[in-house]
Design a protein around this motif. Structure first.
Motif, PDB file in Angstrom:
ATOM      1  N   SER A 285      -6.722   5.608  -7.472  1.00  0.00           N
ATOM      2  CA  SER A 285      -5.502   6.249  -7.942  1.00  0.00           C
ATOM      3  C   SER A 285      -4.568   5.243  -8.610  1.00  0.00           C
ATOM      4  N   TRP A 286      -4.429   4.088  -7.970  1.00  0.00           N
ATOM      5  CA  TRP A 286      -3.555   3.056  -8.538  1.00  0.00           C
ATOM      6  C   TRP A 286      -4.096   2.555  -9.871  1.00  0.00           C
TER       7      TRP A 286
ATOM      8  N   ASP B 249       0.831  -1.198   0.000  1.00  0.00           N
ATOM      9  CA  ASP B 249       0.000   0.000   0.000  1.00  0.00           C
ATOM     10  C   ASP B 249       0.870   1.254   0.000  1.00  0.00           C
ATOM     11  N   ARG B 250       1.886   1.274   0.851  1.00  0.00           N
ATOM     12  CA  ARG B 250       2.771   2.443   0.919  1.00  0.00           C
ATOM     13  C   ARG B 250       3.609   2.590  -0.356  1.00  0.00           C
TER      14      ARG B 250
ATOM     15  N   ARG C 167       2.784   1.741  -3.365  1.00  0.00           N
ATOM     16  CA  ARG C 167       1.924   2.292  -4.411  1.00  0.00           C
ATOM     17  C   ARG C 167       1.720   3.793  -4.205  1.00  0.00           C
ATOM     18  N   ARG C 168       1.499   4.199  -2.954  1.00  0.00           N
ATOM     19  CA  ARG C 168       1.298   5.618  -2.693  1.00  0.00           C
ATOM     20  C   ARG C 168       2.524   6.441  -3.102  1.00  0.00           C
TER      21      ARG C 168
ATOM     22  N   ASP D 210      -7.072   5.206  -2.690  1.00  0.00           N
ATOM     23  CA  ASP D 210      -5.837   4.516  -3.071  1.00  0.00           C
ATOM     24  C   ASP D 210      -6.083   3.575  -4.241  1.00  0.00           C
ATOM     25  N   GLN D 211      -7.195   2.821  -4.194  1.00  0.00           N
ATOM     26  CA  GLN D 211      -7.467   1.877  -5.267  1.00  0.00           C
ATOM     27  C   GLN D 211      -7.756   2.593  -6.586  1.00  0.00           C
TER      28      GLN D 211
ATOM     29  N   ASP E  34      -9.767   6.981   2.269  1.00  0.00           N
ATOM     30  CA  ASP E  34      -8.382   6.703   1.877  1.00  0.00           C
ATOM     31  C   ASP E  34      -8.260   5.359   1.184  1.00  0.00           C
TER      32      ASP E  34
ATOM     33  N   SER F 212      -3.696  11.622  -8.093  1.00  0.00           N
ATOM     34  CA  SER F 212      -4.559  11.474  -6.916  1.00  0.00           C
ATOM     35  C   SER F 212      -5.985  11.272  -7.399  1.00  0.00           C
TER      36      SER F 212
END
Length: 417
Positions: free
Chosen positions: A144-145, A84-85, A87-88, A141-142, A137, A97
Motif C-alpha cells: 500500500s505504501w 508504521d502507524r 504510514r497507515r 502495508d508495504q 498485514d 489499500s
C-alpha cells in the motif's frame, strides 16, 4: 526455534522497491519482549488516534525471529512501529489499500525465497506463534505504501532526458562517478556453500568500518590492504549489467552477493558525484590474460609480482609466453557487454597497462594475470536508458518517502508507554 533460510539477505536486498529503506528499517528494527505488567492488548504506543498493542509487538518480533532478521535497540524498534502507524494513517486518508491478489503474490514471493510454498511458509510461522493476519498485514502495508508513494510522487520522480544523459556520461556537463568499497571472495565447488553463507552475512553488516574489516579479512582483491576501498570510478566503466545495481545504492548500502565465475563479490557505496567532464563510452576493450599455474599460492603470487615488474605493455607478454602452450596467453578484444563480469569488474579499476591478480580460473588452480591493453572510445549506449531511468526514479521515490515520513513524525502526537 527453526529459522527459515534465505530471508536475511532477501530483506536486506530491498524487497518491494521503491520503499526498500522503509522496509529495511522496519524489519531490522524490532522490540524487546512485552513486560509482564502489561496486558497483551493494552496500548504500548499511541500515535495520533491509533495504537500499537503489546500483542502486535510480540507478533512482529516472532515473525522476524523466524525469518532470521537481526534485532535492534528498543528505541529503533519503537520508531519503526510508530512509522508504521503514520504510514497507515496517510494511506487511510487517501483511500489506498492493497489488492488481495497482490498481497498473495507478495506472500508467494516471500515464501519462494525460502524455497517454500505459501502454505508451508504460513504453517511454519503459525507453528512459531505468528498468525496469518500478521503476515498479511505486514505485506499489505508495504504494498500500500509503495502504491501511495508512486501515485503521489511519480511525476516528480521521473528523470529528464538530460538527467539520464548525465547518468550515462553522455552530457557535456559530465557523468556520474561512484566511490565504492569491494570484497572479492574466491570460490571453488567445494567451498561454494561456505562462501555463500559468509557473503550473506557480510551483506547484512552495517557501517563502513564493519565492511572494511570484512574486506581486510576475507577479500582476495588487492584493495584488501586498505579495507577494500576503491578510488572514484566512472559509472560507465563498470559492467553494463552492474551499473543499475550500483546506481540504486544509497551511501552505506551494500549490494547482495554477486556471483562471478570463480568468486563472489560485494560492493558498498561510499559516495556518488557528478564529474566535471563527460565520462567516456567505449565500444571495444582490449585486454590480455596470462595464466599462471598454482592459483593463489604464495609462490604463484610471488611470480605474478615479478611479472608485473617485467612487463610494461600487453605486447611484452608475448615474449614471456614464447615457447609455451597457446592457452597460456589470451589476448581478447570485446565490447564491454561481451566481457565476463568478473573480468569487466577488474578492468574497470585499471588504467592502460595496469595489472590485476585478483582472479583465478580452473577451480582456483590457475591465477589470471590480467592486463588492460587499450580502450576504444565510442558514444554508443552500453547501459539501457530504461534501466538508468528506473534506477533514478526509484532513488527519488525513496527520498520522497523518507521526507514525507519525517514530516509526519514532526506533526504527530506520540505517547509511548
Amino acid at each position: 526455534m527453526q529459522l527459515i533460510p534465505g530471508f536475511s539477505s532477501f530483506l536486506r536486498s530491498g524487497w518491494l522497491k521503491p520503499v526498500a529503506p522503509v522496509l529495511t528499517a522496519l524489519v531490522l528494527a524490532f522490540v524487546a519482549p512485552q513486560t509482564q505488567a502489561q496486558s497483551l492488548f493494552s496500548p504500548a504506543i499511541k500515535v495520533n488516534q491509533d495504537i500499537v498493542t503489546w500483542y502486535e509487538l510480540d507478533q512482529r518480533q516472532q515473525f522476524l525471529t523466524v525469518l532470521g532478521a537481526p534485532g535492534a535497540s528498543d528505541e529503533e524498534v519503537r520508531q519503526a512501529l510508530i512509522d508504521d502507524r503514520l504510514r497507515r494513517q496517510v494511506m487511510r486518508q487517501a483511500g489506498i489499500s492493497a489488492n488481495p491478489e497482490a498481497v498473495q503474490l507478495g506472500i508467494d514471493e516471500f515464501a519462494a525465497r525460502g524455497q517454500l510454498s505459501s502454505d508451508e511458509f504460513l504453517q511454519l510461522l503459525a507453528d512459531a506463534g505468528v498468525s496469518r493476519e500478521t503476515v498479511r498485514d505486514f505485506i499489505a502495508d508495504q504494498l500500500s505504501w509503495r502504491d501511495f508513494i508512486s501515485a503521489r510522487f511519480i511525476s516528480q520522480a521521473r528523470p529528464t532526458e538530460d538527467e539520464i544523459n548525465r547518468a550515462l556520461g553522455q552530457s557535456g556537463s559530465g557523468g556520474l562517478q561512484v566511490l565504492l568499497s569491494e570484497i572479492i571472495i574466491p570460490v571453488t565447488p567445494q567451498t561454494l556453500p561456505q562462501v555463500q553463507l559468509l557473503a550473506d552475512e557480510i551483506a547484512l553488516v552495517e557501517g563502513f568500518d564493519a565492511f572494511s574489516a570484512a574486506a581486510t579479512q576475507y577479500s582476495a582483491a588487492g584493495t584488501r590492504t586498505n579495507g577494500g576501498q576503491l578510488d572514484w570510478l566512472n559509472l560507465t566503466e563498470l559492467p553494463p549489467a552492474l551499473q543499475p545495481v550500483i546506481l540504486g545504492l544509497k551511501t552505506g548500502d551494500i549490494t547482495q552477493p554477486i556471483s562471478l565465475s570463480n568468486a563472489v563479490a560485494l560492493f558498498q557505496m561510499r559516495g556518488i558525484r557528478e564529474s566535471a567532464t563527460a565520462a567516456p563510452q567505449y565500444s571495444k576493450v582490449d585486454y590480455a590474460i596470462y595464466n599462471l599455474p598454482g592459483g593463489r599460492s604464495p609462490a604463484t603470487l610471488a611470480r605474478a609480482a615479478e611479472l608485473r615488474e617485467e612487463v610494461d605493455t600487453c605486447d611484452d607478454l608475448y615474449g614471456i609466453a614464447q615457447d609455451q602452450p597457446p592457452e597460456v596467453l589470451e589476448r581478447i578484444e570485446a565490447a564491454p557487454a561481451e566481457i565476463p563480469r568478473d573480468i569487466a569488474l577488474e578492468l574497470a579499476k585499471l588504467d592502460l597497462n595496469e595489472v590485476s591478480t585478483t582472479l583465478t580460473s580452473n577451480n582456483g588452480q590457475t591465477l589470471r594475470f590480467l592486463m588492460l591493453c587499450t580502450r576504444t572510445l565510442d558514444r554508443g549506449e552500453e547501459t539501457s536508458r530504461a534501466d538508468v531511468a528506473n534506477a533514478l526514479t526509484q532513488q527519488r521515490l525513496q527520498a520522497f518517502s523518507e521526507s514525507l515520513l519525517e514530516q509526519l513524525r514532526a506533526d504527530a502526537t506520540i505517547v509511548e508507554q
